[in-house]
Structure formats: C-alpha cells, structure tokens
Design an enzyme around this catalytic site. Structure first.
Site, short mmCIF file in Angstrom:
data_model
loop_
_atom_site.label_atom_id
_atom_site.label_comp_id
_atom_site.label_asym_id
_atom_site.label_seq_id
_atom_site.Cartn_x
_atom_site.Cartn_y
_atom_site.Cartn_z
N LYS A 169 0.81 -1.22 0.00
CA LYS A 169 0.00 0.00 0.00
C LYS A 169 0.84 1.28 0.00
O LYS A 169 0.48 2.28 0.64
CB LYS A 169 -0.96 0.01 1.20
CG LYS A 169 -1.98 -1.12 1.16
CD LYS A 169 -2.89 -1.15 2.35
CE LYS A 169 -2.26 -1.84 3.53
NZ LYS A 169 -3.22 -2.29 4.55
N ASP A 178 -5.73 -7.12 9.80
CA ASP A 178 -7.06 -6.51 9.88
C ASP A 178 -8.18 -7.47 9.45
O ASP A 178 -9.30 -7.40 9.98
CB ASP A 178 -7.15 -5.19 9.07
CG ASP A 178 -6.64 -5.30 7.65
OD1 ASP A 178 -6.09 -6.34 7.28
OD2 ASP A 178 -6.80 -4.31 6.88
#
Ligand code: BGC
Length: 491
Positions: free
Chosen positions: A196, A231
C-alpha cells in the site's frame, strides 16, 4: 454493443491542429447511441478487462488451487496462507478493559473497550483516529513507531484513573497491523514486506511487536501487546462475536485481503493441531496473480510502482489503484484519441492525481450534462470537457471498477469453494457469512453490485442465497480488543 458511425463533435476546446491529423482521428472514432465517443483504446480496454463467466470461474478455481498450494509449504504459491495463531474465535465471555491499536494505511486508530462478558458484551468504547503524516511512510521504523506510540500514550492518558488495574498488571493491546506478517506466535510476527505504498526502512525482517514495544518504552508507556493480528483476522473475530455463521472476512479498502476459518488437519505446513481443530488463515490474497485479465495500463502502473511484480490482485481490485489505472487510460486517450479535443492537460501525467473516490463520484453523476464529471476533470486536470468526453470518462471508470468488483467476487467464491471441498455441505448447504469491511466496498455502490453479481453468477442463485456478504463496519477494532482479551496473559 451498437456503435453509430457518426463523426464526433469534439466540442469547442483546443482543436486538433492539422486537417490530416483531424481526419485520422475522426476515422478512428465513432459515437455510441449513448453518446460515448468510442475509440480503439476504449474498445481494446473493454475487451481486455472483460470478465465473462469463464474468466471468473478460472480466477475462482486458481484462487482455490493457490490456497491449497500455499497451505502445503511457505512459498508454495503466490498466496502466503499465513498461520494467524488465532485458533479460537470470540465466545462472548471476554471480559475487562482492553485496548486496540490499528495501523493499516493513512490513519491509525486507538480504541479502548470495556467488555462485560456474556450478559453485557461491549459495555463501552472510545477511540481516537490520527492521520499518519505522508512523509512517515518513507522514513525509518523508529520514526513511524514513535509516532504511533506517542498517539497511544496521549490516548491512554485520557483514561485518567477511570479504570483500575490489579497491581503488577499491564494494560493489554490487540495490535492490528495490516501488512503481510509472518506470525511467530499470537503476540509476535515479522514484517515480510510493506504494501500500500509504505516504504519505511528498517521494519521488514523485524518483529513489529518488538518495534512497538521499544517505541512504547521510549515513551515511558507500560502496556503489552497480547495479540498481533491482521485486519482481516480482527474483522473476522469482531463479526463472529455477533454472528456464529461468519467464516470469512474480506477487506476492500486502500488494500485488499481475506482470511477464513480453516481445519487444521488440511494444513500440511502446520505441525500439530489446535484444540478447536480450526485456525484462522490469513491468505494475503493481494499477491494473487493467476489468470487475471490485465491491460498495458496495469502493467505500466505495476512497473512504475515501488513493488513491481508484487500484489497484482491488489493492484487490480483495490482502492489505492483503481483511480490510477483510470488516469493512465485517460492520458492515452487524450494523447492518441484527442479525448479533450487535442489538448493534453499536463496534470493528467501526474501519478495518482486521480483518486478512487473521484472515480466513484464521477460514476454517481446523474446530471444530464454530467456536470460533476466536468468539474472533477476541471479541478484535478484543469481541462474543459465536452459531454461526449465526459461520457467516455465515465465508461472508462465503469470498465475498471466492474473488472475490480467482479474479480473480488470471484476471489471470494475461490475461498468458499475451497472450504466447501473440504467440508461438504458445511459451507454451501447452510447460511455462511462473509464479513466485509473497507472504504471501497462501503462507499462504491457499483463496485458492491458488480461483486455481488459475480458471486451470484458463479454460485447460482440457490447456493448464493446462503452466502451473505455482510458489511461489518469497523469490526476490526472490537475484534482486536476481543482477541487481546481472550489471549490475555492474566486471564
Ligand atoms: C496487506 C494485508 C491487509 C490488506 C488490507 C494489504 O496490502 O498486505 O495484510 O490485510 O492490505 O488492509
């Protein structure tokens, strides 16, 4: 698709200079009955991004195969299939005061949760969200973790004696760290690599809990991490707290990933079994790459990225990249097809100038002159656009978003069919919930619809009725807190 053979009017903007060039361009283009200018670039794009059922099926099957190969040994496939060390999911009995710290993208969040056991469940939550300064994404590990620990310290201070702890007991944290980590236990794990857009030096190859502990020590903060989770794993735990049928969790936001409940007896690389007979596997499906319908724009974006050749699924379906792919297509259309009447705005060449939320807003424009599209193009690229150009832009957005949503749907089916193959009837024969979180899924209605369409097409309407994709907003905060409580050193 019907293509009318009329010549386009390119509108009153910077005209194409030479008559010969104009003739060549006009012969390359046509206008659809919808008003979209059809150019060879658009036609090629739509062809290469197409995801008819056979393509979806191939992707789902390849996902299943890669999952199996990744469970045999580390490095067995693109999918890391990481053992999470989360071997039992929340029961509802979790009790006490716990913290959760969530680092996954442009923000980090700190949450304090007061759990009240079976009867009271979540008694109270408080949270703080802090934006991570852009430059910290490229600096050193110490700088990033110092920033996080200082945010955590400020938040912890606000507790101001509201809750007491027995002597010698530390506050415990569930640390959600949303990057590929090779877990070494429930409370430790080594960062494999950043994704990311993060490029912080000094973290890959090191234990992220140790990095956080050192930073907490520098802050004089006496807390301990009792669970380190991805997550997806935190989302699965959070959703399972309320619904026993949750078996899979997917994140579709800046990045993407999925985890699921696996039987330990079908994991060759796991030595020994857990008492529950299950564990959670973090697939790290962002690295999947098998059989994806890719274009020159994807390849160029990948080559220019800080992690070329990596995270190809993520680069095709997730929020960080959809806008950038669209920008690259528009640039070529402006240069080759005179999308903006021969004018190529300089800003169209700026990487990541167009963000996925802009793409989403353009696709929601229902005004007759596509005024919202016009102003977004003008604000970002400083270009005036004809209605036809705007329609073309929307069609480009839709092409990229449709491919993304449908491939994400195929990925989900790949996971479900792997689970079904190993436990006949226990997935497709009953209600099965996929907990979903992430801004892309939450805020992009067309993406959501394309994803659901692909799941229904692949599974057929009877089975897909049993598969519930449920938006579990911010479930990861509570999920990490629950896992911190269930893995408490003091329990
Ligand atoms: C990371 C995953 C994470 C996902 C969603 C990906 O880039 O590799 O670990 O779960 O983003 O945040």
């Amino acid at each position: 698709m019907a293509v009318a053979a009329t010549s386009p009017s390119l509108g009153p903007f910077s005209p194409v200079r030479s008559p010969t060039k104009r003739r060549i361009l006009q012969s390359r283009m046509a206008v659809r009955s919808t008003g979209t200018i059809v150019t060879p670039i658009l036609i090629d794009l739509q062809k290469s991004c197409a995801t008819p059922l056979p393509v979806l099926r191939h992707v789902a099957d390849a996902m299943t195969d890669d999952m199996r190969a990744g469970l045999v040994c580390d490095g067995g496939s693109d999918l890391k299939m990481i053992l999470s060390y989360v071997n039992s999911l929340p029961t509802g009995n979790e009790n006490g005061l716990v913290y959760a710290l969530d680092l996954g993208g442009t923000n980090f969040r700190v949450i304090r949760v007061q759990l009240g056991g079976k009867d009271e469940r979540v008694v109270d939550t408080e949270f703080d969200q802090v934006a991570i300064p852009q430059e910290l994404m490229y600096r050193t590990s110490e700088e990033l973790f110092d920033f996080i620990a200082s945010g955590l310290a400020k938040f912890a201070e606000k507790e101001s004696g509201k809750f007491s702890l027995s002597p010698g007991r530390k506050r415990e944290i569930g640390f959600t760290f949303s990057f590929p980590v090779k877990q070494t236990s429930i409370d430790s794990g080594i960062l494999i690599k950043w994704t990311k857009g993060f490029a912080v030096s000094g973290t890959p190859g090191n234990c992220v809990v140790a990095c956080l502990n050192e930073a907490m020590e520098r802050q004089g903060l006496d807390m301990r991490v009792s669970a380190l989770v991805n997550d997806t794993v935190a989302t699965l735990a959070g959703a399972r707290y309320w619904d026993d049928d949750v078996m899979v969790a997917v994140i579709l936001g800046t990045g993407t990933n999925a985890c699921y409940v696996e039987r330990t007896d079908v994991i060759p690389k796991m030595h020994g079994h857990t008492s529950s007979g299950n564990t959670i596997i973090n697939t790290e499906w962002g690295a999947f790459s098998n059989g994806l319908p890719l274009t020159e724009f994807d390849r160029d974006m990948d080559a220019a990225s800080i992690n070329p050749g990596e995270q190809i699924f993520e680069k095709t379906i997730s929020g960080m990249y959809l806008g950038e792919i669209v920008r690259r297509v528009l640039l070529k259309m402006a240069e080759v097809d005179a999308l903006f009447g021969g004018f190529v705005p300089e800003k169209l060449s700026t990487p990541f100038a167009l963000m996925t939320p802009d793409v989403c807003s353009m696709q929601q424009d229902i005004t007759s002159d596509l005024g919202v599209v016009g102003s977004i193009l003008n604000n970002i690229f400083e270009v005036k656009s004809s209605i036809r150009a705007r329609k073309t832009v929307v069609e480009v957005c839709d092409t990229i978003v449709k491919r993304g949503g449908r491939l994400a749907g195929a990925g989900i089916v790949g996971i479900l069919q792997k689970m079904e193959q190993d436990s006949e009837g226990l997935i497709f024969g009953k209600r099965t919930v996929v907990a979903m979180d992430g801004g892309l899924y939450e805020h992009y209605p067309q993406y959501r619809k394309y994803l659901q369409d692909a799941v229904t097409e692949l599974l057929g309407s009877d089975i897909s009725k049993n598969v519930i994709i449920d938006h579990s907003k911010d479930g990861s905060g509570i999920g990490a807190a629950l896992l911190a409580a269930s893995n408490s050193k003091y329990a």
